[in-house]
Design a protein around this motif. Structure first.
Motif, mmCIF file in Angstrom:
data_model
loop_
_atom_site.group_PDB
_atom_site.id
_atom_site.type_symbol
_atom_site.label_atom_id
_atom_site.label_comp_id
_atom_site.label_asym_id
_atom_site.label_seq_id
_atom_site.Cartn_x
_atom_site.Cartn_y
_atom_site.Cartn_z
ATOM 1 N N CYS A 24 0.811 -1.225 0.000
ATOM 2 C CA CYS A 24 0.000 0.000 0.000
ATOM 3 C C CYS A 24 0.841 1.271 0.000
ATOM 4 O O CYS A 24 0.282 2.378 0.014
ATOM 5 N N ALA A 25 2.143 1.152 0.003
ATOM 6 C CA ALA A 25 3.022 2.313 0.186
ATOM 7 C C ALA A 25 2.794 3.402 -0.852
ATOM 8 O O ALA A 25 2.690 4.587 -0.502
ATOM 9 N N TYR A 129 -14.998 3.761 14.431
ATOM 10 C CA TYR A 129 -14.497 4.439 13.241
ATOM 11 C C TYR A 129 -13.196 3.748 12.863
ATOM 12 O O TYR A 129 -12.293 3.639 13.683
ATOM 13 N N PHE A 130 -13.121 3.270 11.623
ATOM 14 C CA PHE A 130 -11.931 2.568 11.156
ATOM 15 C C PHE A 130 -11.159 3.417 10.159
ATOM 16 O O PHE A 130 -11.736 4.082 9.296
ATOM 17 N N CYS A 131 -9.826 3.339 10.261
ATOM 18 C CA CYS A 131 -8.956 3.853 9.218
ATOM 19 C C CYS A 131 -7.738 2.930 9.160
ATOM 20 O O CYS A 131 -7.459 2.199 10.107
ATOM 21 N N GLY A 132 -7.048 2.936 8.013
ATOM 22 C CA GLY A 132 -5.865 2.085 7.893
ATOM 23 C C GLY A 132 -5.749 1.417 6.549
ATOM 24 O O GLY A 132 -6.377 1.818 5.569
ATOM 25 N N VAL A 133 -4.948 0.373 6.528
ATOM 26 C CA VAL A 133 -4.685 -0.381 5.305
ATOM 27 C C VAL A 133 -4.846 -1.877 5.592
ATOM 28 O O VAL A 133 -4.688 -2.309 6.726
ATOM 29 N N SER A 134 -5.160 -2.584 4.626
ATOM 30 C CA SER A 134 -5.690 -2.122 3.369
ATOM 31 C C SER A 134 -7.212 -2.169 3.412
ATOM 32 O O SER A 134 -7.789 -2.999 4.096
ATOM 33 N N HIS A 154 -18.214 2.780 11.025
ATOM 34 C CA HIS A 154 -17.895 3.982 10.260
ATOM 35 C C HIS A 154 -16.520 3.777 9.616
ATOM 36 O O HIS A 154 -15.601 3.271 10.267
ATOM 37 N N ILE A 155 -16.398 4.164 8.365
ATOM 38 C CA ILE A 155 -15.122 4.075 7.653
ATOM 39 C C ILE A 155 -14.700 5.489 7.268
ATOM 40 O O ILE A 155 -15.482 6.231 6.668
ATOM 41 N N ILE A 156 -13.476 5.867 7.598
ATOM 42 C CA ILE A 156 -12.943 7.167 7.192
ATOM 43 C C ILE A 156 -12.186 6.923 5.888
ATOM 44 O O ILE A 156 -11.021 6.521 5.880
ATOM 45 N N ALA A 157 -12.874 7.142 4.797
ATOM 46 C CA ALA A 157 -12.432 6.692 3.471
ATOM 47 C C ALA A 157 -11.068 7.224 3.061
ATOM 48 O O ALA A 157 -10.236 6.468 2.543
ATOM 49 N N ASP A 158 -10.815 8.520 3.272
ATOM 50 C CA ASP A 158 -9.535 9.069 2.816
ATOM 51 C C ASP A 158 -8.400 8.775 3.787
ATOM 52 O O ASP A 158 -7.252 9.106 3.516
ATOM 53 N N ALA A 159 -8.710 8.114 4.895
ATOM 54 C CA ALA A 159 -7.684 7.667 5.853
ATOM 55 C C ALA A 159 -7.464 6.162 5.724
ATOM 56 O O ALA A 159 -6.910 5.518 6.611
ATOM 57 N N CYS A 160 -7.941 5.612 4.624
ATOM 58 C CA CYS A 160 -7.730 4.199 4.261
ATOM 59 C C CYS A 160 -7.196 4.170 2.833
ATOM 60 O O CYS A 160 -7.382 5.107 2.067
ATOM 61 N N THR A 161 -6.559 3.079 2.490
ATOM 62 C CA THR A 161 -6.186 2.868 1.095
ATOM 63 C C THR A 161 -5.926 1.383 0.881
ATOM 64 O O THR A 161 -5.896 0.601 1.829
ATOM 65 N N ALA A 162 -5.741 1.032 -0.372
ATOM 66 C CA ALA A 162 -5.469 -0.355 -0.749
ATOM 67 C C ALA A 162 -4.296 -0.347 -1.737
ATOM 68 O O ALA A 162 -3.679 0.692 -1.972
ATOM 69 N N ALA A 163 -4.025 -1.480 -2.331
ATOM 70 C CA ALA A 163 -2.918 -1.570 -3.287
ATOM 71 C C ALA A 163 -3.166 -0.706 -4.517
ATOM 72 O O ALA A 163 -2.222 -0.185 -5.113
ATOM 73 N N THR A 164 -4.439 -0.555 -4.882
ATOM 74 C CA THR A 164 -4.794 0.305 -6.018
ATOM 75 C C THR A 164 -6.014 1.146 -5.640
ATOM 76 O O THR A 164 -6.797 0.785 -4.748
ATOM 77 N N GLU A 165 -6.181 2.237 -6.337
ATOM 78 C CA GLU A 165 -7.357 3.098 -6.126
ATOM 79 C C GLU A 165 -8.634 2.336 -6.454
ATOM 80 O O GLU A 165 -9.660 2.484 -5.776
ATOM 81 N N GLU A 166 -8.580 1.505 -7.488
ATOM 82 C CA GLU A 166 -9.750 0.714 -7.877
ATOM 83 C C GLU A 166 -10.166 -0.238 -6.753
ATOM 84 O O GLU A 166 -11.355 -0.315 -6.400
ATOM 85 N N GLU A 167 -9.216 -0.970 -6.167
ATOM 86 C CA GLU A 167 -9.534 -1.871 -5.057
ATOM 87 C C GLU A 167 -10.136 -1.101 -3.885
ATOM 88 O O GLU A 167 -11.100 -1.547 -3.269
ATOM 89 N N HIS A 168 -9.557 0.046 -3.579
ATOM 90 C CA HIS A 168 -10.044 0.889 -2.488
ATOM 91 C C HIS A 168 -11.498 1.288 -2.724
ATOM 92 O O HIS A 168 -12.354 1.135 -1.849
ATOM 93 N N ASN A 169 -11.793 1.783 -3.925
ATOM 94 C CA ASN A 169 -13.151 2.247 -4.235
ATOM 95 C C ASN A 169 -14.164 1.119 -4.256
ATOM 96 O O ASN A 169 -15.298 1.291 -3.779
#
Length: 188
Positions: A24-25, A129-134, A154-169
């Motif tokens: 996720c770096a 409220y969750f944030c993090g990876v992935s 609750h998910i804080i969307a911009d404080a989470c990410t995945a390997a790709t933007e597509e996977e995240h969305n």
């Protein structure tokens, strides 16, 4: 309603380009994910909401490593996710205080074989409220399990990410059926 912020897997092996499995770096850098997580942490601290930090890792001898797991099975051979190494330290830019609770998880799900549910129950938490990876793995697993334990998720969307933007969305779209989706600028 009593809230907690759960911050998942912002550890060097995963979110630093020099980590052993930096899945996720790149997305963390491009999307300012740690900065957004820090905004969420500051919000929680200002509201006296407990911050619970979660990290995945295994003991130095890797006896707790699931060797058959496609995700974790090779960690020992590359000395990844070793609890005695830099790789499982939280990223240097992540806000964390000495008195914040840190829970180590041996699998994807932060509820599996950890004291997370006990800590939440002891503090009468109703909303997590969750944030993090992935977003794809740990956040989805945590959110689904929390939902089934009758927490409001609750998910804080911009404080989470995945390997790709597509996977995240895709993950956020899926999770929106069981969770309220926020941005770090509008958490309440």
């Amino acid at each position: 309603m009593k809230k907690a912020l759960v911050i998942i897997d912002f550890i060097n092996d995963i979110v630093d380009l020099n980590g052993k499995i930096p899945s996720c770096a790149q997305q963390v850098i491009e999307n300012n994910t740690i900065e957004n997580a820090n905004r969420s942490i500051l919000w929680a601290q200002s509201q006296h909401i407990p911050c619970i930090y979660i990290k995945v890792g295994f003991h130095n001898n890797y006896l707790d490593l699931p060797l058959h797991s496609p995700m974790f099975g090779k960690a020992q051979s590359i000395n990844a996710l070793n609890l005695n190494d830099w790789g499982t330290q939280f990223h240097q830019n992540l806000l964390i205080r000495k008195d914040d609770i840190v829970i180590t998880k041996p699998r994807v799900n932060p509820f599996h074989n950890t004291q997370l549910d006990s800590v939440l129950s002891a503090n009468k938490i109703t909303d997590i409220y969750f944030c993090g990876v992935s977003t794809t793995w740990a956040i989805q697993s945590a959110a689904r399990d929390a939902h089934d334990r009758d927490y409001r998720v609750h998910i804080i969307a911009d404080a989470c990410t995945a390997a790709t933007e597509e996977e995240h969305n895709i993950s956020l779209t899926t999770l929106s059926r069981i969770a309220t989706i926020h941005q770090s600028t509008d958490v309440k």
